[in-house]
Design a protein around this motif. Structure first.
Motif, mmCIF file in Angstrom:
data_model
loop_
_atom_site.group_PDB
_atom_site.id
_atom_site.type_symbol
_atom_site.label_atom_id
_atom_site.label_comp_id
_atom_site.label_asym_id
_atom_site.label_seq_id
_atom_site.Cartn_x
_atom_site.Cartn_y
_atom_site.Cartn_z
ATOM 1 N N ASP A 1 54.794 4.066 5.064
ATOM 2 C CA ASP A 1 54.116 5.557 6.024
ATOM 3 C C ASP A 1 54.972 6.204 5.721
ATOM 4 O O ASP A 1 54.876 7.599 6.161
ATOM 5 N N ASP A 2 55.637 6.964 4.350
ATOM 6 C CA ASP A 2 57.072 7.926 4.176
ATOM 7 C C ASP A 2 55.884 8.111 2.908
ATOM 8 O O ASP A 2 56.118 9.097 2.301
ATOM 9 N N GLU B 1 52.786 12.058 3.692
ATOM 10 C CA GLU B 1 53.422 10.765 5.040
ATOM 11 C C GLU B 1 53.407 11.014 5.970
ATOM 12 O O GLU B 1 52.694 12.302 6.916
ATOM 13 N N SER C 1 54.873 8.795 8.802
ATOM 14 C CA SER C 1 55.942 8.454 9.450
ATOM 15 C C SER C 1 54.955 8.540 10.707
ATOM 16 O O SER C 1 55.062 9.842 11.689
ATOM 17 N N ASN D 1 61.000 1.750 4.303
ATOM 18 C CA ASN D 1 61.095 2.340 4.940
ATOM 19 C C ASN D 1 62.721 3.628 5.327
ATOM 20 O O ASN D 1 63.199 2.715 5.356
ATOM 21 N N THR E 1 55.195 2.317 9.802
ATOM 22 C CA THR E 1 54.952 1.023 9.009
ATOM 23 C C THR E 1 55.258 -0.431 9.661
ATOM 24 O O THR E 1 54.654 -1.095 9.082
HETATM 25 MN MN MN Z 1 58.379 6.684 7.159
#
Ligand code: MN
Length: 250
Positions: free
Chosen positions: A14-15, A43, A45, A100, A114
């Motif tokens: 998720d980054d 990103e 996050s 992550n 993540t």
């Molecule tokens: Mn993240």
């Protein structure tokens, strides 16, 4: 005749695809099977399990940082990347999400993009493993984490069935522990500030209000152990259900 079964591994995060964490994980995963990377182009996050439904998704080849590994970037969320990745390569056995840059312990499992990627994998009939590590002032030492990521994957990739695992690595691990999720009250405080134009803005901050209980994910990482929490998708509160089923409904 003998067929060698090669595990098909989809790596996401998720980054975003340019994070050093996903490059490290993709390289580590190569020892366990055939790796393909499908990750968000920016990103994502704390986006949780969001999926894109009101605009089309697209993907592009993104070979930078992934020597010899097929990689694609997607204009979508982590969960989108898993669904699209499984579609691009229709045989996927397992989704690895991470590494992550930041922990995903206790309460933060509810927000984590993540972990959502790993959850999406299980919803689609694959195995899902989320991997996270805290980040201090400098980048994580992925070389120090590598033997523990390998040991963890050795352990988890051998299990059968639809499995969902949340893994968190401390910066210098001294062992591995099976843990439960630490769900404790926390301080989701809004901190107001001012932008350069004098307009008000707000930051959402999170601090756990209680110390971690032994046996939990937070406790393990605070004590330098790799934490592996097996999870399930069924959120039913069994106790509450059983209690209420005793009552007569009118
Ligand atoms: Mn993240």
């Amino acid at each position: 005749m003998y067929y060698k079964i090669v595990m098909k591994i989809l790596v996401t995060n998720d980054d975003g695809i340019y994070s050093p964490g996903i490059a490290a994980l993709a390289k580590m995963a190569r020892k366990f099977g055939e790796v393909q990377v499908v990750a968000p182009d920016v990103e994502q996050s704390s986006m949780g399990h969001a999926i894109t439904h009101s605009r089309p998704l697209s993907y592009r080849k993104s070979p930078i940082h992934f020597e010899g590994i097929e990689a694609f970037r997607v204009n979508g969320t982590p969960a989108d990347c898993v669904a699209l990745g499984a579609h691009i390569n229709n045989i996927t056995d397992v989704v690895l999400s991470g590494i992550n840059m930041g922990p995903n312990l206790g309460n933060s499992m509810w927000h984590s993009g993540t972990l959502a990627a790993a959850k999406q994998a299980v919803l689609l009939g694959m195995k899902g493993i989320a991997i996270s590590t805290p980040v201090g002032k400098s980048e994580p030492d992925f070389g120090a984490l590598e033997p523990y990521v390998e040991r963890t994957l050795d352990l988890l990739l051998g299990t059968s069935g639809l499995c969902l695992f949340n893994v968190n690595l401390p910066p210098r691990p001294k062992g591995i522990k099976w843990t439960r999720q630490s769900v404790r009250f926390y301080d989701g405080k809004i901190v107001p500030g001012m932008d350069p134009m004098g307009r008000k803005h707000y930051w959402f901050t999170i601090t756990p209000l209680e110390p971690a209980e032994p046996g939990t994910d937070r406790w393990a990482v605070e004590n330098d152990y790799v934490s592996i929490t097996p999870l399930r998708l069924d959120l039913t509160n069994e106790e509450e259900l059983a209690k209420n089923q005793q009552k007569q409904l009118v």
